[in-house]
Design a protein around this motif. Sequence first.
Motif, PDB file in Angstrom:
ATOM      1  N   LEU A 162      41.353  -1.926 -23.416  1.00  0.00           N
ATOM      2  CA  LEU A 162      41.779  -0.714 -22.731  1.00  0.00           C
ATOM      3  C   LEU A 162      42.152  -0.951 -21.271  1.00  0.00           C
ATOM      4  O   LEU A 162      42.911  -0.198 -20.691  1.00  0.00           O
ATOM      5  N   GLN A 163      41.605  -1.992 -20.678  1.00  0.00           N
ATOM      6  CA  GLN A 163      41.855  -2.210 -19.262  1.00  0.00           C
ATOM      7  C   GLN A 163      43.201  -2.876 -18.999  1.00  0.00           C
ATOM      8  O   GLN A 163      43.725  -2.817 -17.899  1.00  0.00           O
ATOM      9  N   GLU A 164      43.804  -3.529 -19.988  1.00  0.00           N
ATOM     10  CA  GLU A 164      44.986  -4.353 -19.755  1.00  0.00           C
ATOM     11  C   GLU A 164      46.174  -3.556 -19.236  1.00  0.00           C
ATOM     12  O   GLU A 164      46.967  -4.049 -18.455  1.00  0.00           O
ATOM     13  N   ARG A 165      46.334  -2.291 -19.694  1.00  0.00           N
ATOM     14  CA  ARG A 165      47.462  -1.494 -19.220  1.00  0.00           C
ATOM     15  C   ARG A 165      46.988  -0.230 -18.529  1.00  0.00           C
ATOM     16  O   ARG A 165      47.694   0.757 -18.468  1.00  0.00           O
ATOM     17  N   ALA A 199      50.342  -4.446 -31.036  1.00  0.00           N
ATOM     18  CA  ALA A 199      51.182  -5.229 -30.135  1.00  0.00           C
ATOM     19  C   ALA A 199      52.607  -4.704 -30.180  1.00  0.00           C
ATOM     20  O   ALA A 199      53.128  -4.369 -31.254  1.00  0.00           O
ATOM     21  N   LEU A 200      53.257  -4.612 -29.018  1.00  0.00           N
ATOM     22  CA  LEU A 200      54.634  -4.163 -28.930  1.00  0.00           C
ATOM     23  C   LEU A 200      55.566  -5.354 -28.759  1.00  0.00           C
ATOM     24  O   LEU A 200      55.143  -6.443 -28.363  1.00  0.00           O
ATOM     25  N   GLU A 201      56.847  -5.161 -29.067  1.00  0.00           N
ATOM     26  CA  GLU A 201      57.822  -6.250 -28.934  1.00  0.00           C
ATOM     27  C   GLU A 201      57.922  -6.745 -27.500  1.00  0.00           C
ATOM     28  O   GLU A 201      58.267  -7.897 -27.246  1.00  0.00           O
ATOM     29  N   SER A 202      57.601  -5.878 -26.558  1.00  0.00           N
ATOM     30  CA  SER A 202      57.677  -6.248 -25.143  1.00  0.00           C
ATOM     31  C   SER A 202      56.578  -7.221 -24.733  1.00  0.00           C
ATOM     32  O   SER A 202      56.595  -7.763 -23.633  1.00  0.00           O
ATOM     33  N   GLY A 203      55.626  -7.445 -25.647  1.00  0.00           N
ATOM     34  CA  GLY A 203      54.500  -8.308 -25.315  1.00  0.00           C
ATOM     35  C   GLY A 203      53.301  -7.524 -24.822  1.00  0.00           C
ATOM     36  O   GLY A 203      52.211  -8.076 -24.656  1.00  0.00           O
ATOM     37  N   GLU A 204      53.496  -6.231 -24.565  1.00  0.00           N
ATOM     38  CA  GLU A 204      52.389  -5.388 -24.156  1.00  0.00           C
ATOM     39  C   GLU A 204      51.723  -4.798 -25.397  1.00  0.00           C
ATOM     40  O   GLU A 204      52.085  -5.135 -26.528  1.00  0.00           O
ATOM     41  N   ASP A 205      50.762  -3.941 -25.201  1.00  0.00           N
ATOM     42  CA  ASP A 205      50.094  -3.328 -26.336  1.00  0.00           C
ATOM     43  C   ASP A 205      49.992  -1.820 -26.135  1.00  0.00           C
ATOM     44  O   ASP A 205      50.203  -1.308 -25.044  1.00  0.00           O
ATOM     45  N   SER A 206      49.688  -1.140 -27.222  1.00  0.00           N
ATOM     46  CA  SER A 206      49.544   0.311 -27.184  1.00  0.00           C
ATOM     47  C   SER A 206      48.340   0.693 -28.034  1.00  0.00           C
ATOM     48  O   SER A 206      48.042   0.042 -29.038  1.00  0.00           O
ATOM     49  N   LEU A 207      47.634   1.722 -27.599  1.00  0.00           N
ATOM     50  CA  LEU A 207      46.509   2.234 -28.365  1.00  0.00           C
ATOM     51  C   LEU A 207      47.036   3.315 -29.304  1.00  0.00           C
ATOM     52  O   LEU A 207      47.504   4.362 -28.870  1.00  0.00           O
ATOM     53  N   LEU A 208      47.005   3.043 -30.596  1.00  0.00           N
ATOM     54  CA  LEU A 208      47.476   3.981 -31.610  1.00  0.00           C
ATOM     55  C   LEU A 208      46.277   4.742 -32.167  1.00  0.00           C
ATOM     56  O   LEU A 208      45.337   4.133 -32.680  1.00  0.00           O
TER      57      LEU A 208
END
Length: 273
Positions: A162-165, A199-208
Amino acid sequence: MTAPAPATKFDELYTQAISYLRKQAWPSEFELRRLEREALNLSNATTVGSLEIRAHIAAYKSDFASAVALYDRALSLTADFMTLLRGMNVMQIGGESRWVFEKFKRHHDAIVSSPEAMRGVEVMLACSGYFRSAMELADRMSNAGIERDPLLTSTATPQYPLQERGRDDVEVAEVVACANRFLFDRKVRVRALQPTVIALESGEDSLLVTFHVHVAPETAAQLEWDLYGELGERSFPVEESGSLRLVLAADWDELEARPAEKVEQEGSNAYSH
């Protein structure tokens, strides 16, 4: 015939009240008024129990200001953990997540000293969208060799980046609360809440966060579209940035096994984390 003992009468009224609140039963106006009268009469035997049932009825009517006031008064009269847990359940169902978290902070020391309390409160925090706080309790239980509630062990993972973004626990919970209230107001029962980091294509992530709702697929699709409109109007940065995403999944298997007229009666229905 002897009158039911206070605890037995409370259990009877609570079973009715929670089934109404979770949209598992549909009371007539007469049945609701009768429950209100019985809740008031219960004060002769247990003031706290009476306040709790009245809070459930207020929440069923979407009067959460009254529900909060009634539970605050109940908790001022007792230190019973189950009263706290039932209050948390009422508030998370209707999207009053801040109340859940405030009570968690206020009673933190007592909660972490009890395995039963930690198990119950972890569920309430997770259902309210306070995933990081829920995971902190999970870690504490794991380190102490305490088993978590079965409701969470199959759906929640203790590794949330959770802290990464910059996904703040409170910001996430505000979005989840908005969705919970949106669904509650439309008489939709949420059967489970499942957070997953993708994981997103941008290399970032999202909480679903997936809301398993007790409706047919076509109803879930329309509800999801309407929910996105509601979230857009409220403007939540963590959701607008893509760092948090909400989806609705139809709990279709159970619906298929039920009579068509009952499904039609319930409409876009039901909830019970």
